[in-house]
Design a protein around this motif. Structure first.
Motif, PDB file in Angstrom:
ATOM      1  N   GLN A 225      52.208  20.577  57.972  1.00 24.14           N
ATOM      2  CA  GLN A 225      52.038  20.737  56.782  1.00 24.14           C
ATOM      3  C   GLN A 225      50.828  20.478  56.233  1.00 24.14           C
TER       4      GLN A 225
ATOM      5  N   VAL B  72      48.683  20.483  52.720  1.00 25.18           N
ATOM      6  CA  VAL B  72      48.591  20.620  51.490  1.00 25.18           C
ATOM      7  C   VAL B  72      46.993  20.865  50.906  1.00 25.18           C
TER       8      VAL B  72
ATOM      9  N   ASP C 241      57.009  19.934  48.191  1.00 32.78           N
ATOM     10  CA  ASP C 241      57.008  20.573  49.392  1.00 32.78           C
ATOM     11  C   ASP C 241      55.899  22.094  49.279  1.00 32.78           C
ATOM     12  N   SER C 242      55.589  22.331  48.304  1.00 31.70           N
ATOM     13  CA  SER C 242      54.730  23.373  48.151  1.00 31.70           C
ATOM     14  C   SER C 242      53.399  23.071  49.112  1.00 31.70           C
ATOM     15  N   ALA C 243      53.200  24.159  50.098  1.00 25.76           N
ATOM     16  CA  ALA C 243      51.957  23.839  51.022  1.00 25.76           C
ATOM     17  C   ALA C 243      51.949  25.000  51.920  1.00 25.76           C
TER      18      ALA C 243
END
Lengths: 113, 112
Positions: free
Chosen positions: B36, B38, B85-87
């Motif tokens: 992940q 960001v 969780d935006s990534a």
């Protein structure tokens, strides 16, 4: 203290300059060292992969690892505007937990024509 | 030769929903890892699979799960999505998991 420290920059250089990018780390178990280039909104692209200490050269790129100082470097010779990107260092262990890469934050490089 | 392919490239979901991301590794590679990323940070390790077995898991909640199929492709599932969780979700493949890792272009997930 983060396991891998990398100056986020930004770094701006004129075309043709020699660029030096660096990372320090705290985990002495790291044995594999990588440099990735990431263009905006793209996945990282593997540039260099080295094991343990020493130098490795590939075209305009040279990677150096100094395990005694826990310090790695990437040099870019004759930098080009197309080299403008974020450069990420990454490391992994040798042994049982060698399955993951630990990354620095990345250094944003701009090469000006 | 095809590199690592991920689908979809972009996705917008609402908080609380579920999402499935997919990855096809380079032909011949048996290991797939998920990361992940960001904005402004380096990728963070989520999972690694090798020969369909989970080899390692990063510091992510149980809402994150993954699996690897007999053809070595993989999917990452995230339940009960949160705004955080935006990534960019990245998949990497390697021959054995301890050699060079090659990344796909990523799936950009936006949770609204």
């Amino acid at each position: 203290q983060k396991e891998v420290e990398q100056d986020p920059g930004p770094l701006s250089v004129p075309e043709g300059a020699i660029v030096s990018l660096n990372c320090t780390y705290s985990n002495s178990a790291f044995q594999y060292f990588m440099w990735y280039r990431q263009y905006s909104r793209k996945g990282p692209e593997l540039l260099m992969y080295t094991y343990s200490s020493g130098n490795k050269e590939d075209g305009r790129f040279t990677a150096q690892v100094d395990k005694s100082s826990k310090y790695i470097s990437l040099f870019i010779r004759d930098s080009q505007p197309s080299d403008s990107a974020t450069y990420l260092c990454a490391m992994s262990n040798s042994g049982g937990s060698n399955y993951k890469l630990t990354f620095g934050k990345g250094t944003l490089l701009t090469v000006n024509p | 030769d095809a590199g690592v392919t991920q689908s979809p490239t972009h996705l917008i979901k609402t908080r609380g929903q579920h999402v499935t991301l997919r990855c096809s590794p380079i032909s011949g590679h048996k290991s797939v890892s998920w990361y992940q990323q960001v904005l402004g940070q380096g990728p963070q390790f989520i999972f690694q699979y090798y020969e369909k077995e989970e080899r390692g898991r990063g510091n992510f909640p149980d809402r994150f799960s993954a699996r690897q199929f007999p053809n070595y492709s993989s999917e990452l599932n995230v339940n009960a999505l949160l705004l955080g969780d935006s990534a960019l979700y990245l998949c990497a493949s390697s021959l054995t998991g301890i050699t060079e890792a090659f990344f796909g272009q990523g799936t950009r997930l936006t949770v609204v």
